[in-house]
Design an enzyme around this catalytic site. Sequence first.
Site, mmCIF file in Angstrom:
data_model
loop_
_atom_site.group_PDB
_atom_site.id
_atom_site.type_symbol
_atom_site.label_atom_id
_atom_site.label_comp_id
_atom_site.label_asym_id
_atom_site.label_seq_id
_atom_site.Cartn_x
_atom_site.Cartn_y
_atom_site.Cartn_z
ATOM 1 N N LEU A 239 98.265 -12.517 20.578
ATOM 2 C CA LEU A 239 97.986 -12.067 19.221
ATOM 3 C C LEU A 239 98.305 -13.238 18.298
ATOM 4 O O LEU A 239 99.310 -13.936 18.492
ATOM 5 C CB LEU A 239 98.842 -10.859 18.836
ATOM 6 C CG LEU A 239 98.495 -9.512 19.485
ATOM 7 C CD1 LEU A 239 99.508 -8.456 19.080
ATOM 8 C CD2 LEU A 239 97.093 -9.063 19.090
ATOM 9 N N ASP A 240 97.452 -13.442 17.303
ATOM 10 C CA ASP A 240 97.749 -14.550 16.396
ATOM 11 C C ASP A 240 99.019 -14.248 15.610
ATOM 12 O O ASP A 240 99.491 -13.106 15.558
ATOM 13 C CB ASP A 240 96.568 -14.827 15.467
ATOM 14 C CG ASP A 240 96.225 -13.646 14.602
ATOM 15 O OD1 ASP A 240 96.917 -13.438 13.595
ATOM 16 O OD2 ASP A 240 95.265 -12.906 14.950
ATOM 17 N N THR A 241 99.563 -15.259 14.992
ATOM 18 C CA THR A 241 100.891 -15.145 14.384
ATOM 19 C C THR A 241 100.965 -14.042 13.340
ATOM 20 O O THR A 241 101.962 -13.301 13.268
ATOM 21 C CB THR A 241 101.288 -16.489 13.742
ATOM 22 O OG1 THR A 241 101.200 -17.523 14.735
ATOM 23 C CG2 THR A 241 102.704 -16.438 13.196
#
Length: 375
Positions: A239-241
Amino acid sequence: MRSSGRNSRGSGSGSGGNNYRGAGNRRDEQQQRAGRPRPEERRYDVGGGPQAGPGPKAGPKGGSQGGPKGGSQGGPKGGGPKGGTAKSGAPKGVGGRGRKPNAPARPREYEAQMEERNRARHDKPRIALPKTFGEVEGERLQKVLARAGMGSRRACEELIDQARVEVNGKIVTEQGLRVDPEKDEIKVDGLTVATQSYLFFALNKPAGVVSTMEDPDGRQCLGDYVTNRETRLFHVGRLDTETEGIILLTNHGELAHRLTHPRYGVKKTYLAAIQGPLPRDLGKRLKSGIELEDGYARADHFRVVQNTGKNYLVEVSLHEGRKHIVRRMLAEAGFPVDKLVRTAFGPIALGDQKSGWLRRMTNTEVGMLMREVEL
């Protein structure tokens, strides 16, 4: 006349006295034969030790030189087997209540036979362990099921009785079957049971956490949530930040590989906050495919969950796992994402799990994941 009367009385008393003394002598002789000392010969040990005995002045009838009824040198009736001095051959302690002198001692062979009988009576026969697939090693099936979280051992025995458990494709109905958790395939109600050597966790990743187990820049990462685990875990997908939501952690390499492989097409579901108004054909466009710089991307499902003025909360489901895929699709359609949360990974839903909380997945959830990827 007086003298004759006196003589008669004297002779009568003398005969009566002789009769009395004769009865007493007979009683003493009976006690002597029975091994009991006469009352006047009884001595009591008051702690003098094994050499304790009457001294040379033992009484009027037990002198040191031995009278007719007792002494240290022993007359015909002196120093019975239970009452005498050390020279009389009596056991320790004058007047003791030990074994009768006439009772024979048990031979050692007889004692050994009795000991063997007692051991044979209490020794339990060895139980022949059932063989599982040609192997004696392994653990009982109900114990493996209980350790995997299927319930208590008694509850797992009931599962076996109900024919709900299968091992290597065969339904098990007998108790005590031994299995190898590492090699045998165990299922309950068609779902694979995870053994103790595998761990499965679901984390609700907060925004700002990097989807790596270690970060060289010192940023907060997934490894910070599993630092106290005995075995090494790794994350399933990314998952992106800035994206929140569910991410899976496990040490089952094959399962993690299949969950992220495009061939199995595991569906992921997201909630996205965007600004409207939305055209009616937005869902159709997303399902038909949005052209991106690395190819078309298609959504499997789209719906509006909530609408407050221009603020929309929409749900998007797709089986692709390319980087920032949902953000890029909605931005290409003209609706940039303000906030994005992944609410489900395959059959595992986020539910009411709080942000930053790590929970261990249930055996049922693990079984559904394995069935999803044909394990």
